[in-house]
Design an enzyme around this catalytic site. Structure first.
Site, PDB file in Angstrom:
ATOM      1  N   CYS A 165       0.861  -1.179   0.000  1.00  0.00           N
ATOM      2  CA  CYS A 165       0.000   0.000   0.000  1.00  0.00           C
ATOM      3  C   CYS A 165       0.897   1.229   0.000  1.00  0.00           C
ATOM      4  O   CYS A 165       1.677   1.431   0.941  1.00  0.00           O
ATOM      5  CB  CYS A 165      -0.922   0.001   1.220  1.00  0.00           C
ATOM      6  SG  CYS A 165      -2.081   1.390   1.270  1.00  0.00           S
ATOM      7  N   CYS A 207      -3.112   7.467  -4.679  1.00  0.00           N
ATOM      8  CA  CYS A 207      -2.900   6.021  -4.615  1.00  0.00           C
ATOM      9  C   CYS A 207      -1.487   5.653  -5.058  1.00  0.00           C
ATOM     10  O   CYS A 207      -1.130   5.801  -6.226  1.00  0.00           O
ATOM     11  CB  CYS A 207      -3.924   5.258  -5.448  1.00  0.00           C
ATOM     12  SG  CYS A 207      -3.832   3.467  -5.228  1.00  0.00           S
ATOM     13  N   GLY A 208      -0.679   5.168  -4.116  1.00  0.00           N
ATOM     14  CA  GLY A 208       0.717   4.876  -4.403  1.00  0.00           C
ATOM     15  C   GLY A 208       0.942   3.670  -5.299  1.00  0.00           C
ATOM     16  O   GLY A 208       1.699   3.739  -6.271  1.00  0.00           O
TER      17      GLY A 208
END
Length: 332
Positions: free
Chosen positions: A89, A252-253
């Site tokens: 994440c 959002c990585g």
């Protein structure tokens, strides 16, 4: 049984991160991938209890710290959120490292640098600090690659959509602007959520996606809807769907990593190019293709993603078996 968890809450560019600083379970395994499987088998009630309502909410995301398995590394992290126990994440890493440094939960072997073990693999991190505040976190992510291109799915109301699937720590179906989908700026978040619920199911029924080195990482878990950036200096904008009804408030990585892999595979992004990615609310991550490699015979990239996080509170949360909603619930 009553179990207590001490948590530190933060957000990364708008999306929540709840770090479980006390009360996490003892897990067994030679690495975080194996420990992720142990957690899923015996302790997933902790994830649902802390992430789902009434203690969490649709967008809740979190992490648990563990000692590293390799003495050269600084920390190991398990990622938990409403969508599951994730292999990796990106926004969670930025938030977790910010919390861990500011709260003194880890002491890096080299100040400003952290080697973090995730279920998806080793993540190398650089952070900047002013006083006791972490001002930015840059992670060099696990290898990302384009898994499939020009697939099609029938979407309610919109009709047939063409999409690619890329891996950036999780598998993403990427829907770029096209004839039946002019871009996220033309639709509401509720519309994107409703369509995502249907097309993700249809995509996984029709296709199989498995990481070439770790078969426990499989399935398309996220939908990335693309659109025009709000800031003309940004490269692109996205709305990432995860869980059962969440749109990522951050850029959002792992989604940014997946999209950079997609762009690189299609010749739109070269090694060293900056990729400024906007979220649905306009917050930004800065990405870059750090290197180009081969992953089990496939073309892949080493992506980096940089962003910021803010710590905003402390929670001691109880999960009591006497509570009929001890393990949480979702209202869809």
């Amino acid at each position: 049984m009553t179990k207590s968890f001490f948590c530190v809450d933060a957000h990364t560019c708008g999306n929540p991160v709840r770090l479980v600083a006390g009360g996490g379970p003892v897990l067994y395994g030679a690495n975080m991938s194996e420990k992720r499987q142990h957690f899923l088998k015996e302790f997933d009630w902790i994830r649902t209890g802390l992430m789902f309502e009434p203690r969490g909410h649709d967008m809740m995301s979190g992490s648990i710290l563990y000692p590293p398995h390799d003495p050269e590394n600084d920390v190991a992290v398990l990622f938990i959120e409403t969508s599951g126990c994730l292999p990796m994440c990106g926004h969670g890493t930025i938030g977790t490292i910010t919390i861990a440094i500011e709260e003194g939960l880890i002491t890096p072997k080299t100040p400003g640098i952290i080697r973090m073990e995730a279920p998806a693999g080793l993540v190398k991190i650089e952070y900047k600090q002013t006083g006791n505040k972490v001002t930015s976190v840059k992670l060099q992510n696990v290898p990302a690659y384009l898994a499939a291109a020009d697939l099609q799915v029938d979407c309610p109301e919109l009709g047939m959509l063409t999409f690619d699937v890329a891996y950036g720590g999780n598998f993403y179906a990427i829907v770029d602007p096209q004839e039946n989908f002019p871009g996220i700026e033309h639709f509401t978040a509720s519309q994107l959520i409703a369509w995502s619920q249907v097309i993700r199911k249809r995509i996984n029924e029709a296709h199989t996606f498995v990481h070439p080195l770790d078969p426990t990482i499989n399935g398309c878990s996220h939908i990335l809807w693309a659109g025009a950036p709000l800031d003309p200096t940004s490269t692109a904008r996205n709305a990432v769907f995860y869980g059962d009804k969440a749109i990522d408030r951050s850029p959002c990585g792992t989604g940014t990593s997946a999209r950079m892999a997609q762009w690189h595979a299609k010749g739109k992004l070269q090694k060293g190019d900056a990729f400024i990615h906007e979220s649905i609310i306009g917050s930004k991550f800065t990405g870059k293709v750090e290197d180009v490699i081969q992953l089990n015979g496939m073309d892949a990239i080493i992506p980096s993603v940089e962003g910021w996080a803010k710590v905003y509170g402390y929670n001691t949360i109880k999960i009591d078996d006497d509570d009929p909603y001890a393990h949480g619930f979702l209202v869809i």
